[in-house]
Each structure stands twice: as C-alpha cells, then as structure tokens.
Write a protein that holds these residues in place. Structure first.
Motif, PDB file in Angstrom:
ATOM      1  N   LEU A   1      -6.397  -4.168  21.401  1.00  0.00           N
ATOM      2  CA  LEU A   1      -5.110  -4.103  20.704  1.00  0.00           C
ATOM      3  C   LEU A   1      -4.173  -5.222  21.181  1.00  0.00           C
ATOM      4  CD1 LEU A   1      -3.268  -2.640  18.723  1.00  0.00           C
ATOM      5  CD2 LEU A   1      -2.495  -1.211  20.591  1.00  0.00           C
ATOM      6  N   ILE A   2      -4.193  -5.495  22.491  1.00  0.00           N
ATOM      7  CA  ILE A   2      -3.366  -6.588  23.025  1.00  0.00           C
ATOM      8  C   ILE A   2      -3.738  -7.890  22.320  1.00  0.00           C
ATOM      9  CG2 ILE A   2      -2.788  -7.925  25.082  1.00  0.00           C
ATOM     10  CD1 ILE A   2      -3.470  -5.456  26.764  1.00  0.00           C
ATOM     11  N   ALA A   3      -5.058  -8.153  22.215  1.00  0.00           N
ATOM     12  CA  ALA A   3      -5.530  -9.405  21.619  1.00  0.00           C
ATOM     13  C   ALA A   3      -5.155  -9.485  20.141  1.00  0.00           C
ATOM     14  CB  ALA A   3      -7.041  -9.524  21.794  1.00  0.00           C
ATOM     15  N   ILE A   4      -5.363  -8.400  19.390  1.00  0.00           N
ATOM     16  CA  ILE A   4      -5.101  -8.433  17.947  1.00  0.00           C
ATOM     17  C   ILE A   4      -3.602  -8.567  17.670  1.00  0.00           C
ATOM     18  CG2 ILE A   4      -5.313  -7.137  15.799  1.00  0.00           C
ATOM     19  CD1 ILE A   4      -7.913  -8.225  16.922  1.00  0.00           C
ATOM     20  N   ALA A   5      -2.767  -7.888  18.491  1.00  0.00           N
ATOM     21  CA  ALA A   5      -1.323  -7.978  18.275  1.00  0.00           C
ATOM     22  C   ALA A   5      -0.852  -9.416  18.469  1.00  0.00           C
ATOM     23  CB  ALA A   5      -0.583  -7.035  19.231  1.00  0.00           C
ATOM     24  N   GLN A   6      -1.395 -10.094  19.491  1.00  0.00           N
ATOM     25  CA  GLN A   6      -1.022 -11.504  19.704  1.00  0.00           C
ATOM     26  C   GLN A   6      -1.451 -12.362  18.523  1.00  0.00           C
ATOM     27  OE1 GLN A   6      -2.837 -12.407  23.430  1.00  0.00           O
ATOM     28  NE2 GLN A   6      -1.121 -11.617  24.627  1.00  0.00           N
ATOM     29  N   GLU A   7      -2.670 -12.126  18.042  1.00  0.00           N
ATOM     30  CA  GLU A   7      -3.193 -12.907  16.922  1.00  0.00           C
ATOM     31  C   GLU A   7      -2.319 -12.677  15.683  1.00  0.00           C
ATOM     32  OE1 GLU A   7      -6.455 -15.551  15.931  1.00  0.00           O
ATOM     33  OE2 GLU A   7      -5.357 -14.924  17.695  1.00  0.00           O
ATOM     34  N   ALA A   8      -1.966 -11.419  15.425  1.00  0.00           N
ATOM     35  CA  ALA A   8      -1.127 -11.093  14.272  1.00  0.00           C
ATOM     36  C   ALA A   8       0.222 -11.780  14.394  1.00  0.00           C
ATOM     37  CB  ALA A   8      -0.939  -9.581  14.170  1.00  0.00           C
ATOM     38  N   ALA A   9       0.773 -11.822  15.623  1.00  0.00           N
ATOM     39  CA  ALA A   9       2.077 -12.461  15.814  1.00  0.00           C
ATOM     40  C   ALA A   9       1.990 -13.949  15.535  1.00  0.00           C
ATOM     41  CB  ALA A   9       2.571 -12.208  17.234  1.00  0.00           C
ATOM     42  N   SER A  10       0.910 -14.612  15.971  1.00  0.00           N
ATOM     43  CA  SER A  10       0.855 -16.061  15.747  1.00  0.00           C
ATOM     44  C   SER A  10       0.623 -16.373  14.274  1.00  0.00           C
ATOM     45  CB  SER A  10      -0.197 -16.716  16.649  1.00  0.00           C
ATOM     46  OG  SER A  10      -1.471 -16.330  16.261  1.00  0.00           O
ATOM     47  N   ILE A  11      -0.124 -15.496  13.561  1.00  0.00           N
ATOM     48  CA  ILE A  11      -0.290 -15.694  12.112  1.00  0.00           C
ATOM     49  C   ILE A  11       1.060 -15.509  11.407  1.00  0.00           C
ATOM     50  CG2 ILE A  11      -1.380 -14.767  10.042  1.00  0.00           C
ATOM     51  CD1 ILE A  11      -3.480 -15.977  11.567  1.00  0.00           C
ATOM     52  N   ALA A  12       1.805 -14.474  11.814  1.00  0.00           N
ATOM     53  CA  ALA A  12       3.109 -14.214  11.186  1.00  0.00           C
ATOM     54  C   ALA A  12       4.071 -15.367  11.454  1.00  0.00           C
ATOM     55  CB  ALA A  12       3.688 -12.896  11.702  1.00  0.00           C
ATOM     56  N   ALA A  13       3.991 -15.956  12.653  1.00  0.00           N
ATOM     57  CA  ALA A  13       4.881 -17.075  12.975  1.00  0.00           C
ATOM     58  C   ALA A  13       4.552 -18.296  12.118  1.00  0.00           C
ATOM     59  CB  ALA A  13       4.764 -17.420  14.457  1.00  0.00           C
ATOM     60  N   LYS A  14       3.248 -18.533  11.901  1.00  0.00           N
ATOM     61  CA  LYS A  14       2.834 -19.679  11.075  1.00  0.00           C
ATOM     62  C   LYS A  14       3.331 -19.514   9.647  1.00  0.00           C
ATOM     63  CE  LYS A  14      -1.336 -21.211  13.306  1.00  0.00           C
ATOM     64  NZ  LYS A  14      -2.683 -20.677  13.390  1.00  0.00           N
ATOM     65  N   ALA A  15       3.390 -18.280   9.166  1.00  0.00           N
ATOM     66  CA  ALA A  15       3.798 -18.040   7.779  1.00  0.00           C
ATOM     67  C   ALA A  15       5.303 -17.839   7.654  1.00  0.00           C
ATOM     68  CB  ALA A  15       3.059 -16.835   7.228  1.00  0.00           C
ATOM     69  N   ASP A  16       6.058 -18.102   8.754  1.00  0.00           N
ATOM     70  CA  ASP A  16       7.522 -18.009   8.732  1.00  0.00           C
ATOM     71  C   ASP A  16       8.041 -16.609   8.467  1.00  0.00           C
ATOM     72  OD1 ASP A  16       8.321 -20.485   9.490  1.00  0.00           O
ATOM     73  OD2 ASP A  16       8.176 -21.340   7.475  1.00  0.00           O
ATOM     74  N   ILE A  17       7.236 -15.585   8.768  1.00  0.00           N
ATOM     75  CA  ILE A  17       7.739 -14.218   8.654  1.00  0.00           C
ATOM     76  C   ILE A  17       8.667 -13.937   9.835  1.00  0.00           C
ATOM     77  CG2 ILE A  17       7.078 -11.771   8.627  1.00  0.00           C
ATOM     78  CD1 ILE A  17       6.145 -13.084   6.157  1.00  0.00           C
ATOM     79  N   ILE A  18       8.290 -14.454  11.018  1.00  0.00           N
ATOM     80  CA  ILE A  18       9.139 -14.323  12.195  1.00  0.00           C
ATOM     81  C   ILE A  18       9.395 -15.723  12.736  1.00  0.00           C
ATOM     82  CG2 ILE A  18       8.367 -12.008  12.824  1.00  0.00           C
ATOM     83  CD1 ILE A  18       6.456 -13.358  14.834  1.00  0.00           C
ATOM     84  N   GLY A  19      10.251 -15.845  13.767  1.00  0.00           N
ATOM     85  CA  GLY A  19      10.585 -17.143  14.336  1.00  0.00           C
ATOM     86  C   GLY A  19       9.372 -17.826  14.947  1.00  0.00           C
ATOM     87  N   GLN A  20       9.427 -19.167  15.071  1.00  0.00           N
ATOM     88  CA  GLN A  20       8.285 -19.913  15.582  1.00  0.00           C
ATOM     89  C   GLN A  20       8.184 -19.863  17.104  1.00  0.00           C
ATOM     90  OE1 GLN A  20       6.000 -21.448  13.903  1.00  0.00           O
ATOM     91  NE2 GLN A  20       6.784 -21.828  11.840  1.00  0.00           N
ATOM     92  N   ASN A  21       9.243 -19.441  17.807  1.00  0.00           N
ATOM     93  CA  ASN A  21       9.229 -19.531  19.269  1.00  0.00           C
ATOM     94  C   ASN A  21       8.456 -18.383  19.914  1.00  0.00           C
ATOM     95  OD1 ASN A  21      11.005 -17.658  18.468  1.00  0.00           O
ATOM     96  ND2 ASN A  21      12.746 -18.378  19.662  1.00  0.00           N
ATOM     97  N   ASP A  22       8.173 -18.545  21.206  1.00  0.00           N
ATOM     98  CA  ASP A  22       7.355 -17.568  21.919  1.00  0.00           C
ATOM     99  C   ASP A  22       8.050 -16.210  22.025  1.00  0.00           C
ATOM    100  OD1 ASP A  22       5.301 -19.242  22.169  1.00  0.00           O
ATOM    101  OD2 ASP A  22       5.608 -19.737  24.285  1.00  0.00           O
ATOM    102  N   ASP A  23       9.385 -16.233  22.154  1.00  0.00           N
ATOM    103  CA  ASP A  23      10.118 -14.974  22.297  1.00  0.00           C
ATOM    104  C   ASP A  23       9.911 -14.083  21.069  1.00  0.00           C
ATOM    105  OD1 ASP A  23      11.032 -15.374  24.757  1.00  0.00           O
ATOM    106  OD2 ASP A  23      13.120 -15.852  24.211  1.00  0.00           O
ATOM    107  N   ALA A  24      10.064 -14.699  19.887  1.00  0.00           N
ATOM    108  CA  ALA A  24       9.918 -13.923  18.655  1.00  0.00           C
ATOM    109  C   ALA A  24       8.507 -13.382  18.539  1.00  0.00           C
ATOM    110  CB  ALA A  24      10.256 -14.791  17.451  1.00  0.00           C
ATOM    111  N   LYS A  25       7.508 -14.222  18.897  1.00  0.00           N
ATOM    112  CA  LYS A  25       6.108 -13.784  18.820  1.00  0.00           C
ATOM    113  C   LYS A  25       5.868 -12.619  19.776  1.00  0.00           C
ATOM    114  CE  LYS A  25       3.949 -18.168  18.096  1.00  0.00           C
ATOM    115  NZ  LYS A  25       2.935 -19.081  18.595  1.00  0.00           N
ATOM    116  N   ASP A  26       6.365 -12.770  21.019  1.00  0.00           N
ATOM    117  CA  ASP A  26       6.128 -11.720  22.013  1.00  0.00           C
ATOM    118  C   ASP A  26       6.743 -10.400  21.576  1.00  0.00           C
ATOM    119  OD1 ASP A  26       4.653 -13.317  23.564  1.00  0.00           O
ATOM    120  OD2 ASP A  26       6.182 -13.720  25.074  1.00  0.00           O
ATOM    121  N   SER A  27       7.971 -10.479  21.021  1.00  0.00           N
ATOM    122  CA  SER A  27       8.620  -9.220  20.663  1.00  0.00           C
ATOM    123  C   SER A  27       7.945  -8.589  19.453  1.00  0.00           C
ATOM    124  CB  SER A  27      10.112  -9.427  20.419  1.00  0.00           C
ATOM    125  OG  SER A  27      10.326  -9.964  19.146  1.00  0.00           O
ATOM    126  N   TYR A  28       7.411  -9.431  18.539  1.00  0.00           N
ATOM    127  CA  TYR A  28       6.682  -8.899  17.384  1.00  0.00           C
ATOM    128  C   TYR A  28       5.402  -8.210  17.847  1.00  0.00           C
ATOM    129  CZ  TYR A  28       4.362  -8.935  12.774  1.00  0.00           C
ATOM    130  OH  TYR A  28       3.718  -8.586  11.608  1.00  0.00           O
TER     131      TYR A  28
END
Lengths: 259, 242
Positions: free
Chosen positions: B102-129
């Motif tokens: 789950l840890i791995a998939i959540a990180q992967e989902a966050a980086s995909i969401a960041a690439k698609a501009d759903i969330i911010g591009q920075n690490d903070d936004a990814k981590d919190s997502y």
C-alpha cells in the motif's frame, strides 16, 4: 555507493514513521487493557527491527526492480516495431496487442499457482467441503480466474473502456452465483480474491498497467492505468463459485456410488 | 532441508519472486528479443526485494504475529464488546497503515496525480496525497474489521455485508471524480496481504471458536472479503471530499 546509502537511510526513516502507529497500538493495548508484561521483550524488539529493515529494503527494491520491470515489459510489448506497424499509426486494432494479453495471463497464472497462502486456503476448502472440492482443482480455478482477469484488465486499458462497467457486471455475476452456490464455500470464495494478490504481485501488475496506459496511444495513466488489481480480485471469486457449483453437480451425478 | 529458519525464509522469498522472473525471462528471450537496459540495477533491486521480504516476514513471525494472535484470542474470550470492537478497529487500521504494497502504490498514485496536475508538483503535495490515501484505506479496513466482528457475534449472514458493500460501490461510483475510480477499485486488493491476512484470520477464527453456536470454518472466514470492499467506497469518498 554513497548515494545508495543515503537514499536507503531516507527510506528507513520514512519506514519508521510508517510502522510507528502499529507499534503504538500494540504497546498501548498491552499496557492499558491486557495489563500483562510482554513475554519475550528482547525477541520482540529484534523482530521489530527486522520488520523495519525488511520494509525499507523491500520498498527500495521495488523502486529499483519491480516497478521498472513492469514498465519496461509494457513499453517493449507495445513499441510499434514490436507490433510491426508504422510508428505514426494512431489507431491500432486491439488484436495487435495479443502478446500483452498473453504476458498478463502468464504472470497471473504463474504467481497464483506459486502463492503459499492460497495453498493453505485450498487445503482448508477441501476439508470444509468433505472432499467434493479438490485442493488442486481449486488452485487451478483461482489461477485461471486471475490470469483471465489480468488479460481482461489489459484489454480494458488498451481499448480505454470505463472500468466500472466491467466491475459492476462482475458484481452482478457474483451475486447471481451466490444464490446458487453451496453455502459453506461462499465465505471462502469471497476471501480468495483478497488472498491471491500478494505483496510482490501487486507492484508489478500496477507498474504493468501504468506502463501500458502511458505507451498505448490515446490512453492516460491517471484515468486508465489503475484497475488491473481490481480484475485480479474479482475474477477468482467468480471462478471459485463456478468451480464449487460444478463440483457439486458432478458429485450429485455420482451420488448413487456414495452414501 | 534447511536448518536455519532465516535461510529457509530467504529461499521462500525467492520462490515468491521466481514465477515472475521466469515469465519475464521467457518473454525477454523468446518474444521481445531486445537488450534489457540497466540490468545491474534490476538485479540489485531484485536482491533488495528478496532480502527485504525475508527480513519482513521473519520479523513479523518473531514479534507481531505472536503478540497479535495472543491479543486476538484474549479479546475474543474477554467478553467486553466495547474493547473487542476497539481492538478490531485498531487491528485493521494498524496493519493496513504498515502494509508495504500500500505504501508503494500510494506513492505511485501520488506521482501520477502530480504529473496530471491534479495535485501540486512539489514533494509536500505528493506526500500529503499519498498519506491521505493510506489513512483513508486504513480507516476503511478498520471499519470493515469492526463490522465483520459484529457480524460474527450477531451471526448475520456474510452475503448481506458483501452485497451491501457492492451496492455501496455501485452507488458511490457516479459521484466520484474519474481520476480516483481506478485507484479506488485497486485499493481493495492492495490492502489484504502479508500483515493483515494472518492477524485478521486469527481474530475471526478465535472469535468463532469462543462464541457458542459459531463454526470457525464457516464463520471465521469473510473478514478479508469485506475488508477488500470498504476501501473502494472510502477512497471514492476521499476523492469527492478533497
């Protein structure tokens, strides 16, 4: 080497934060509710450090091997050169990707047959059913379910259909099967979906889906990339309920030979 | 064959990976026939996965499993409904938050969401997502185990819960934003692996043994099934709310 070590330290630190809640829960309950000292505190502590190191190594290894491997396979199996079509082609028929389906099905079949927790569950099912359901037959049924599920899931990514059409259709099939299946097997069949997707398979399959969605023209990883795991969980339930049904019919047919 | 449990476990982890490696190798040699880029990293990473899995399972068997099982049996016998339900919730929550897949998939989902501009591009936004996703899934598994334990105590039929869960999924899907649906449907299968299954099964079987009129073989199962449905509903709700 240095950057490997420093990155590993970062992962280890993050893992500590991940593990903290469960440690807090166990210690809290032990101290406040059970109120007995822990039996082997030293062994317990060493075990905890193993878990921490293990998760850190595992995540680092996923990042270096399983994720890239899944994406690499997806990319190699969908290059225009491999498919034998012009690189500018935008509309590729779904049949052209047949190696992708075969690859997904093989991964599903192989990992499911080798899954140790499935073996345990299958033995239990043989006991419950009093031998009408064979452990081997059940394992093959589940493996076929998972491989068919993954092949169907990759097909969905390639044609870009909505995920929930497939899943809801699957739910309806499960509900209908539940009405007719032998009662003792239902709980087990439902649980099987969760059992088959192990910690190693999930990351690889996810990477395969995301890789496919980013290489097939017109697909978006965010919208189309996920969903393979959902197929791999749902199809085994249908397969097991179906197998139990068939096994029951067969044993009813030969009822005259058994009391 | 192997005296040392650690070596035995190492071999077991290798067997977990072997089918994947075999299939990939066959495809690479016979069908793709292209050089694999970055072989060193792949081999190193595979070794990391094997060592990591070994340490993880070994550590679980030494620390978490005995204590978790002892607690599950103790609570099942104790008879206090409030503490039993609290423990069931915490068990589901705690084991899911620590699940490596789950840890791995959540990180992967966050980086995909960041690439698609759903969330911010920075690490903070990814981590919190990613953290938000994991907490949501963990809450939903905790809730599922709680309801599942109630089911065993009250003796409700399992398929009421499952069909109720299906209806929840179907009712929730039209309201969920399209980019969360795939992740939501997948999160059900991600949660129920290495840590959760043995502990939750111990709780279910312990309860079904302790309560009169329950059969551990038939009533003990089903906790996992419900725990792989509620995350779908909860993650879609997370997509709506954030």
């Amino acid at each position: 080497m240095m950057d490997w070590i420093s990155q590993f330290a970062l992962v280890l630190l993050a893992t500590c934060q991940d593990i903290l809640p469960i440690a807090a829960i166990i210690i809290g309950f032990q101290l406040l509710v059970i109120r007995k000292p822990v039996a082997h505190p030293r062994k317990m502590l060493i075990g905890f450090i193993y878990v921490l190191l293990g998760i850190a190594f595992f995540l680092e290894g996923l990042e270096r091997a399983l994720f890239p491997l899944g994406k690499l396979m997806a990319a190699q199996l969908t290059t225009p050169a491999f498919l034998g079509i012009a690189p500018t082609e935008q509309h590729v028929a779904w049949q052209a990707y047949y190696w992708v389906y075969i690859f997904a099905a093989s991964i599903g079949f192989a990992t499911t047959l080798a899954e140790p927790s499935l073996l345990a569950v299958a033995m239990k099912a043989e006991q419950i059913s009093g031998g009408t359901i064979r452990a081997w037959g059940l394992r093959i049924a589940v493996a076929i379910g998972v491989s068919f599920g993954l092949a169907l899931g990759t097909y969905r990514i390639i044609i870009g259909a909505e995920l929930y059409y497939f899943i809801i259709a699957g739910y309806i099939i499960v509900i209908i099967q539940t009405l007719f299946a032998p009662k003792q097997i239902i709980g087990l069949a439902y649980d099987i979906g969760g059992v088959t997707t192990s910690t190693v398979t999930v990351p690889l399959v996810t990477a395969l889906g995301l890789g496919l969605a980013s290489t097939v023209p017109g697909r978006n990883p965010l919208l189309d990339g996920f969903g393979l795991i959902a197929f791999a969980c749902l199809l085994p339930i249908i397969a097991v309920l179906g197998y139990a049904q068939i096994a029951q019919w067969l044993s009813k047919g030969s009822l005259s030979s058994k009391p | 064959m192997f005296k040392n449990p650690f070596i035995k476990q190492l071999f077991g982890s290798f067997l977990d990976l072997a089918p994947i490696l075999a299939v990939v190798l066959v495809f690479q040699v016979f069908i793709v026939r292209q050089p694999i880029p970055d072989v060193g990293n792949l081999i190193g990473g595979t070794l990391f996965v094997i060592v990591g899995l070994t340490l993880f399972v070994q550590g679980l068997e030494q620390s978490l499993f005995p204590i978790g099982e002892a607690m599950a049996y103790a609570f099942a016998r104790k008879g206090s409904l409030f503490w039993l339900l609290t423990f069931a919730f915490c068990l589901g929550f705690g084991t899911t938050v620590a699940e490596p897949a789950l840890i791995a998939i959540a990180q992967e989902a966050a980086s995909i969401a960041a690439k698609a501009d759903i969330i911010g591009q920075n690490d903070d936004a990814k981590d919190s997502y990613a953290l938000g996703l994991r907490i949501t899934v963990a809450l939903s598994v905790g809730f599922a185990i709680l309801v599942g334990v109630l089911r065993i105590i009250r003796g409700w039929p399992l398929y009421y819960l499952i069909i109720g869960g299906y209806c929840g999924v179907i009712a929730m899907t039209p309201f969920a934003p399209p980019e969360i649906i795939g992740i939501a449907y997948d999160s059900g299968g991600v949660t129920t692996s290495t840590i959760t299954v043995p502990l939750v099964t111990a709780l279910g079987v312990g309860l079904a043994t302790a309560i009169k009129g329950r059969n551990p073989m038939t009533d003990g199962f089903g906790l996992i099934a419900f725990a792989s449905l509620t995350p779908i509903v909860f993650v879609m709700a997370y997509g709506v709310l954030r």
